[in-house]
Design an enzyme around this catalytic site. Structure first.
Site, PDB file in Angstrom:
ATOM      1  NE  ARG A   1      -2.976  -7.716  -4.540  1.00  0.00           N
ATOM      2  CZ  ARG A   1      -3.755  -7.947  -3.515  1.00  0.00           C
ATOM      3  NH1 ARG A   1      -3.256  -8.021  -2.319  1.00  0.00           N
ATOM      4  NH2 ARG A   1      -5.045  -8.134  -3.677  1.00  0.00           N
TER       5      ARG A   1
ATOM      6  CE  LYS B   1     -12.232  -7.079   2.307  1.00  0.00           C
ATOM      7  NZ  LYS B   1     -11.130  -6.179   1.971  1.00  0.00           N
TER       8      LYS B   1
ATOM      9  CG  HIS C   1      -1.936  -1.004   1.347  1.00  0.00           C
ATOM     10  ND1 HIS C   1      -2.111  -1.797   2.460  1.00  0.00           N
ATOM     11  CD2 HIS C   1      -2.890  -1.393   0.462  1.00  0.00           C
ATOM     12  CE1 HIS C   1      -3.128  -2.614   2.264  1.00  0.00           C
ATOM     13  NE2 HIS C   1      -3.610  -2.408   1.058  1.00  0.00           N
TER      14      HIS C   1
ATOM     15  CB  SER D   1      -4.350  -6.573   4.495  1.00  0.00           C
ATOM     16  OG  SER D   1      -3.967  -5.294   4.082  1.00  0.00           O
TER      17      SER D   1
HETATM   18  O1  PNS Z   1      -8.934  -2.609   0.247  1.00  0.00           O
HETATM   19  P1  PNS Z   1     -10.247  -3.120  -0.209  1.00  0.00           P
HETATM   20  O2  PNS Z   1     -10.932  -3.852   0.913  1.00  0.00           O
HETATM   21  O3  PNS Z   1     -10.156  -3.929  -1.467  1.00  0.00           O
HETATM   22  O4  PNS Z   1     -11.156  -1.828  -0.528  1.00  0.00           O
HETATM   23  C1  PNS Z   1     -12.451  -1.943  -1.034  1.00  0.00           C
HETATM   24  C2  PNS Z   1     -13.186  -0.628  -0.816  1.00  0.00           C
HETATM   25  C3  PNS Z   1     -13.278  -0.308   0.657  1.00  0.00           C
HETATM   26  C4  PNS Z   1     -12.444   0.487  -1.517  1.00  0.00           C
HETATM   27  C5  PNS Z   1     -14.608  -0.783  -1.447  1.00  0.00           C
HETATM   28  O5  PNS Z   1     -15.269  -1.840  -0.860  1.00  0.00           O
HETATM   29  C6  PNS Z   1     -15.458   0.506  -1.290  1.00  0.00           C
HETATM   30  O6  PNS Z   1     -15.288   1.455  -2.009  1.00  0.00           O
HETATM   31  N1  PNS Z   1     -16.383   0.513  -0.338  1.00  0.00           N
HETATM   32  C7  PNS Z   1     -17.240   1.651  -0.111  1.00  0.00           C
HETATM   33  C8  PNS Z   1     -18.684   1.344  -0.541  1.00  0.00           C
HETATM   34  C9  PNS Z   1     -18.879   1.473  -2.042  1.00  0.00           C
HETATM   35  O7  PNS Z   1     -18.742   2.530  -2.617  1.00  0.00           O
HETATM   36  N2  PNS Z   1     -19.209   0.343  -2.694  1.00  0.00           N
HETATM   37  C10 PNS Z   1     -19.489   0.285  -4.108  1.00  0.00           C
HETATM   38  C11 PNS Z   1     -18.234   0.196  -4.947  1.00  0.00           C
HETATM   39  S1  PNS Z   1     -18.646   0.152  -6.661  1.00  0.00           S
END
Ligand code: PNS
Length: 166
Positions: free
Chosen positions: A92, A41, A17, A130
Site C-alpha cells: 500500500r 496477533k 484484498h 483490516s
Molecule cells: O496479512 P498479514 O497478517 O500481514 O499476513 C502475514 C502472514 C500471515 C502472511 C505471515 O505472518 C506468515 O507468513 N505467517 C506464517 C509463518 C511464517 O512463515 N513466518 C515467517 C515469515 S518470513
C-alpha cells in the site's frame, strides 16, 4: 501451470484484498488464497470464520482459478508443498515496505527458487486495512464499500454480540 500463493491473516477480508486476488488471478493459472492463524496477533474472527468469509466472497465467476485454503506453520513450507512459484503480497504505502522486504528476503533465504511478487494496491484502497476497518466498525462507523457486504454484516454482528456479552 503457474501457481501463486496469496497468504495473510485476512481478519477480515477487505475490498483491497479482493482487488489483489482479482489481479493475481489474471497473472497466474491458479491462485491459492492461504489464510493462517498468526500467533503474534489476536484476531477478531476465528480461522474458520476467516476461511469461510474468504470462500464466500471469492465464490463467483471472477474467481474461477482461485481457491482458498488454510495453512499452519511456515509459509514457505506450504508454498513448496503446493509447488507454487510465487508468494503474492499487496503493497500500500512506504510504511508497508520495510516489513514486506524483511518477509520477502527471509522467505528467499529459505527458498531461493520462490519469488515474492508485490502488487501495488489500487489507489482507492491505498488507505485500507483490516485493522482500520475493525476499528471503525467497532465504534459503530460505516464500512460500506470497503469490505464485501457479507463481511460488513458479520462485522456488525460480531461487535453487537461483543457488546451484548459485556
Ligand atoms: O496479512 P498479514 O497478517 O500481514 O499476513 C502475514 C502472514 C500471515 C502472511 C505471515 O505472518 C506468515 O507468513 N505467517 C506464517 C509463518 C511464517 O512463515 N513466518 C515467517 C515469515 S518470513
Amino acid at each position: 501451470m503457474t501457481i501463486g500463493v496469496y497468504p495473510g491473516s485476512f481478519d477480515p477480508v477487505t475490498n483491497g484484498h479482493l482487488d489483489i486476488i482479482k489481479r493475481s488471478a489474471s497473472i497466474f493459472d491458479r491462485v491459492i488464497v492461504a489464510v493462517t492463524e498468526d500467533n503474534n496477533k489476536v484476531n477478531l474472527f476465528s480461522l474458520q470464520e476467516r476461511y469461510h468469509l474468504l470462500r464466500e466472497v471469492t465464490g463467483n465467476s471472477h474467481f474461477e482459478n482461485v481457491s482458498v485454503e488454510m495453512f499452519s506453520g511456515l509459509l514457505i513450507n506450504y508454498v513448496r508443498e503446493k509447488e507454487a512459484s510465487a508468494i503474492i503480497r499487496g503493497l500500500r504505502a512506504v510504511s508497508d515496505f520495510e516489513y514486506e522486504m524483511q518477509f520477502a528476503l527471509m522467505n528467499k533465504k529459505m527458498a531461493p527458487d520462490v519469488e515474492t511478487l508485490f502488487l501495488t494496491t489500487s489507489t482507492e484502497y491505498s488507505f485500507l486495512s483490516s485493522s482500520i476497518v475493525k476499528q471503525v466498525a467497532s465504534l459503530g462507523g460505516c464500512v460500506r464499500g470497503l469490505v464485501p457486504p457479507t463481511v460488513e454484516d458479520e462485522l456488525i454482528l460480531k461487535y453487537k454480540n461483543k457488546k451484548g456479552g459485556r
